[in-house]
Design an enzyme around this catalytic site. Structure first.
Site, PDB file in Angstrom:
ATOM      1  N   ARG A 103      13.121  16.964   0.281  1.00  0.00           N
ATOM      2  CA  ARG A 103      12.912  15.781   1.109  1.00  0.00           C
ATOM      3  C   ARG A 103      11.759  14.932   0.591  1.00  0.00           C
ATOM      4  O   ARG A 103      11.857  13.700   0.541  1.00  0.00           O
ATOM      5  CB  ARG A 103      12.655  16.228   2.555  1.00  0.00           C
ATOM      6  CG  ARG A 103      13.894  16.825   3.224  1.00  0.00           C
ATOM      7  CD  ARG A 103      13.541  17.743   4.392  1.00  0.00           C
ATOM      8  NE  ARG A 103      14.694  18.168   5.164  1.00  0.00           N
ATOM      9  CZ  ARG A 103      15.534  19.146   4.798  1.00  0.00           C
ATOM     10  NH1 ARG A 103      15.333  19.798   3.657  1.00  0.00           N
ATOM     11  NH2 ARG A 103      16.557  19.469   5.564  1.00  0.00           N
TER      12      ARG A 103
ATOM     13  N   ARG B  10      32.475  23.322  -1.237  1.00  0.00           N
ATOM     14  CA  ARG B  10      31.758  23.249   0.038  1.00  0.00           C
ATOM     15  C   ARG B  10      32.106  21.959   0.778  1.00  0.00           C
ATOM     16  O   ARG B  10      32.344  20.917   0.156  1.00  0.00           O
ATOM     17  CB  ARG B  10      30.250  23.391  -0.192  1.00  0.00           C
ATOM     18  CG  ARG B  10      29.890  24.794  -0.666  1.00  0.00           C
ATOM     19  CD  ARG B  10      28.440  24.955  -1.010  1.00  0.00           C
ATOM     20  NE  ARG B  10      27.580  24.928   0.171  1.00  0.00           N
ATOM     21  CZ  ARG B  10      26.261  25.139   0.118  1.00  0.00           C
ATOM     22  NH1 ARG B  10      25.675  25.404  -1.048  1.00  0.00           N
ATOM     23  NH2 ARG B  10      25.537  25.102   1.213  1.00  0.00           N
TER      24      ARG B  10
ATOM     25  N   SER C  67      23.122  20.854   8.912  1.00  0.00           N
ATOM     26  CA  SER C  67      22.103  19.836   9.186  1.00  0.00           C
ATOM     27  C   SER C  67      21.836  18.953   7.975  1.00  0.00           C
ATOM     28  O   SER C  67      21.202  17.896   8.096  1.00  0.00           O
ATOM     29  CB  SER C  67      20.807  20.506   9.625  1.00  0.00           C
ATOM     30  OG  SER C  67      20.289  21.312   8.575  1.00  0.00           O
ATOM     31  N   GLN C  68      22.306  19.364   6.797  1.00  0.00           N
ATOM     32  CA  GLN C  68      22.125  18.543   5.598  1.00  0.00           C
ATOM     33  C   GLN C  68      22.801  17.183   5.735  1.00  0.00           C
ATOM     34  O   GLN C  68      22.329  16.189   5.180  1.00  0.00           O
ATOM     35  CB  GLN C  68      22.667  19.281   4.370  1.00  0.00           C
ATOM     36  CG  GLN C  68      21.851  20.504   3.999  1.00  0.00           C
ATOM     37  CD  GLN C  68      22.524  21.356   2.936  1.00  0.00           C
ATOM     38  OE1 GLN C  68      23.688  21.160   2.593  1.00  0.00           O
ATOM     39  NE2 GLN C  68      21.789  22.335   2.401  1.00  0.00           N
TER      40      GLN C  68
ATOM     41  N   ASP D 239      19.805  30.856   7.066  1.00  0.00           N
ATOM     42  CA  ASP D 239      19.326  31.362   5.780  1.00  0.00           C
ATOM     43  C   ASP D 239      18.626  32.717   5.894  1.00  0.00           C
ATOM     44  O   ASP D 239      18.430  33.412   4.896  1.00  0.00           O
ATOM     45  CB  ASP D 239      18.374  30.355   5.127  1.00  0.00           C
ATOM     46  CG  ASP D 239      19.111  29.173   4.526  1.00  0.00           C
ATOM     47  OD1 ASP D 239      20.344  29.267   4.343  1.00  0.00           O
ATOM     48  OD2 ASP D 239      18.466  28.146   4.253  1.00  0.00           O
TER      49      ASP D 239
END
Length: 432
Positions: free
Chosen positions: A26, A120, A163-164, A311
């Site tokens: 980020r 993905r 959330s990406q 994660d």
């Protein structure tokens, strides 16, 4: 191809945890979008972060890395251009952050990737972006071709996706001329990652306003250049807490921000609930288990909702396998779409080492065993699987051999070296 051999050993000492990969992704993009020169300190170039740096370069950014100082210099440059090709390697963060950013800049872009990344999901962008001026062309996954310029407006998406996608939009929408809003149609999962994004945006002068259903993003904002220090990585700290829980000895972890927005800071309360002793003193997290040499190590199983902390599942799974009683890990469906199917991978790996794990539709059911047998487990080319299994050697009667050792380079290139500094044994063997 290489395997790593983990062996039982005494663990103790202090460790400087690596910088947060999530925060670094980020910060690099915020710096690249700012008007001026930025320095990002305490930054290490894992494979994933290298993908983001190269993506910035592909859009015209001027970036250099000082390895000795662990500092990334991002020089003033207007990102954009007519066309770009971006290789995201295996980084889902790079891909999902860069798609809306490149669209906001109006760059005709082709995205590539390798490993499991081309498979993905990108369906949220395939629905939302064409509604706002951007054409996407794909035969399913990558390569993905994109053209057009993103328009301001209302973006509605479910909260149970990665959330990406939310972060990608939050990075891009402030660049547009008009105001925008993100509306969630269901409860947000992995909220900590979005909170982290909003915090770093604020550090670079960009405002995001939370609403009852999502966020309002004023348009026409400018990212401000600054010097930024990347905080330590709570996701990686979880692996060492698991090592402390199963191996005993006092492990001290420096470099973590106690007030961090990272969702994986929850590892403190979760490992405490297993039975690990923890204390934060003078900026150092201290972890020890005085009962580690007993059967089950004094650890107790319990039910864990991992919707906000996916994660952490590999490390939690290994600890649960050594804890007395039963542990249920649930709300983990999205882990089937990571670098590996992490639910299947962890179940197979721990069962191969003498654990008792059963897959469920949305998680894992685990019955603890007092000790593991050791043996060989598949790393599935997944960095988090390979690192998590190091702790299994602490309670195994034989050594633990894990395939795909160098997948750790994806997020934590120095993992084996740091483990050895604590007295751990990790021998990497080239198998051709």
């Amino acid at each position: 191809m290489a395997n790593v051999i983990y062996r039982k050993s005494g663990l103790k000492g202090i460790l400087q945890i690596p910088p947060s990969k999530s925060a670094a992704h980020r910060a690099v993009l915020c710096a690249a979008l700012s008007q001026g020169n930025c320095e990002i300190g305490n930054l290490e170039l894992s494979d994933d972060l290298t993908a983001t740096v190269n993506a910035v370069k592909a859009l015209g950014g001027i970036v250099s890395y000082d390895k000795k100082r662990k500092t990334l210099l991002v020089q003033s440059a207007d990102l954009g251009g007519e066309t770009a090709e971006i290789d995201c390697l295996e980084s889902g963060s790079t891909l999902r952050f860069m798609i809306p950013v490149a669209a906001a800049l109006g760059v005709k872009t082709t995205f590539y990737g390798k490993g499991r990344l081309p498979q993905r999901p990108l369906g949220i962008y395939q629905k939302l972006l064409p509604e706002h001026g951007v054409l996407l062309q794909t035969e399913g996954g990558l390569p993905l071709k994109m053209e057009g310029k993103l328009h301001a407006g209302s973006y509605t998406l479910p909260g149970n996706v990665s959330s990406q996608f939310v972060t990608g939009l939050l990075l891009a929408l402030p660049l547009l001329e008009g105001d925008s809003e993100i509306v969630l149609s269901s409860e947000l999962e992995s909220k900590g990652y979005v909170d982290l994004t909003i915090s770093i945006l604020a550090d670079f002068g960009v405002s995001v306003i939370e609403t009852a259903t999502g966020w309002h993003i004023p348009g026409g904002q400018k990212y401000c250049a600054r010097r930024y220090m990347v905080e330590g990585d709570w996701s990686q700290a979880a692996f060492f807490l698991c090592l402390a829980a199963l191996g005993g000895g006092k492990i001290q972890i420096a470099g973590l921000l106690e007030s961090s927005h990272q969702g994986d800071r929850a590892c403190v309360s979760l490992f405490e609930r297993f039975g690990l002793q923890l204390a934060f003193e003078d900026g150092v997290l201290k972890a020890w288990n005085p009962n580690a040499k007993q059967p089950f190590g004094g650890l107790k199983g319990f039910a864990i909702d991992v919707a906000q902390i996916p994660d952490m599942v590999p490390a939690l799974t290994v600890c649960a396998c050594a804890a007395e009683g039963e542990t249920k890990i649930y709300h983990a469906e999205r882990l089937r779409l990571k670098e590996s199917d992490r639910l299947a991978a962890m179940a197979a790996a721990m069962n191969a080492l003498g654990g008792r794990v059963t897959e469920t539709e949305d998680g894992l059911m685990i019955k603890g065993v007092p000790y593991f047998s050791g043996g060989r487990a598949e790393g599935r080319n997944d960095h988090r699987i390979v690192m998590a299994l190091a702790a299994a050697a602490c309670r195994s009667s034989k050594e633990v051999c894990v395939t795909d050792a160098w997948s750790v380079r994806k997020s934590y290139p120095g993992f084996f070296e740091d483990l050895r500094k604590l007295g751990g044994i990790a021998d990497v063997i080239d198998v051709g």
